[in-house]
Design an enzyme around this catalytic site. Structure first.
Site, PDB file in Angstrom:
ATOM      1  CB  THR A  84      -0.956   0.023   1.204  1.00  0.00           C
ATOM      2  OG1 THR A  84      -0.197   0.020   2.408  1.00  0.00           O
ATOM      3  CG2 THR A  84      -1.891  -1.169   1.196  1.00  0.00           C
ATOM      4  CG  ASP A  85      -0.803   4.680  -2.036  1.00  0.00           C
ATOM      5  OD1 ASP A  85      -1.612   4.672  -1.077  1.00  0.00           O
ATOM      6  OD2 ASP A  85      -1.150   4.935  -3.200  1.00  0.00           O
ATOM      7  NE  ARG A  86       1.975  10.846   3.936  1.00  0.00           N
ATOM      8  CZ  ARG A  86       2.720  11.861   4.218  1.00  0.00           C
ATOM      9  NH1 ARG A  86       3.726  12.169   3.440  1.00  0.00           N
ATOM     10  NH2 ARG A  86       2.485  12.587   5.276  1.00  0.00           N
TER      11      ARG A  86
END
Length: 163
Positions: free
Chosen positions: A42-44
Site C-alpha cells: 500500500t501507499d501513503r
C-alpha cells in the site's frame, strides 16, 4: 509430455460476449488466483500502489501456467522459449486496501501464436471490481532472442483451442 501432464483436465467455457458462438469457436481459458494485500503493497493513502497490480497479474499468470504443467523455468531451460511482456494495460476502477483478499481472474484471450494475450479482472472479497487489464507476451527463442511461434508443448497444455 515433459510440460503438460496428461492428468490435467480442462473444461472450455463460453465467452458471454460472443452470443451465438459455441465454445469450440471461441474457447475461454480462465484461472482465478487469490492474493492477500500486504501492508507493504500500500501507499501513503492506504491504497494498493498502482504498480503492484502488474505484479499481481504476473503471479496469477504464473500460477495459471503452473496449473497447466508449465513453468517459465522449464520453458526457458528445456523448451527454449522465453515470454517477455510486450504490452501492459491496466484500468483502475476502485482502490484495494491492506488485508483485502483479491481474486485475480486470468483469461487466455486467444490461441497463442507469436504472442500470448491474457486478460485480467481483479475483485475484492466483497465482489467489488478493482481493476481490469491485459498483458501481451511475446514468444521469443531463448538462444536467438528472436520472435517465434508458441511451441507445440505449450499449445498442448491448452486443448480448448484444438477444437
Amino acid at each position: 509430455s515433459l510440460f503438460c501432464p496428461n492428468t490435467l483436465k480442462h473444461t472450455p467455457m463460453t465467452n458471454k460476449n460472443d452470443a451465438g458462438k459455441s465454445a469450440a469457436e471461441h474457447p475461454v481459458v480462465r484461472y482465478v488466483n487469490q492474493v492477500r494485500v500486504r501492508y507493504n503493497d500500500t501507499d501513503r493513502m492506504s491504497f494498493v500502489y498502482h504498480g503492484n497490480y502488474a505484479m499481481y497479474f504476473e503471479v496469477s499468470r504464473l500460477e495459471m501456467l503452473r496449473s497447466r504443467g508449465l513453468t517459465y523455468k522449464k520453458m526457458e531451460e528445456e523448451g527454449g522459449v522465453m515470454l517477455p511482456v510486450s504490452d501492459l494495460h491496466i484500468k483502475y476502477i476502485h482502490p484495494a486496501f491492506y488485508d483485502d483478499l483479491l481474486d485475480v481472474e486470468v483469461t487466455l484471450l486467444e490461441k497463442p501464436s507469436v504472442r500470448v494475450r491474457f486478460g485480467y479482472r481483479v475483485t475484492n472479497q466483497d465482489g467489488v471490481l478493482i481493476c481490469t487489464g491485459e498483458v501481451v507476451l511475446a514468444c521469443v527463442d531463448a538462444k536467438t532472442r528472436r520472435p517465434t511461434r508458441a511451441p507445440e508443448y505449450f499449445l498442448k497444455c491448452f486443448p480448448e483451442f484444438d477444437r
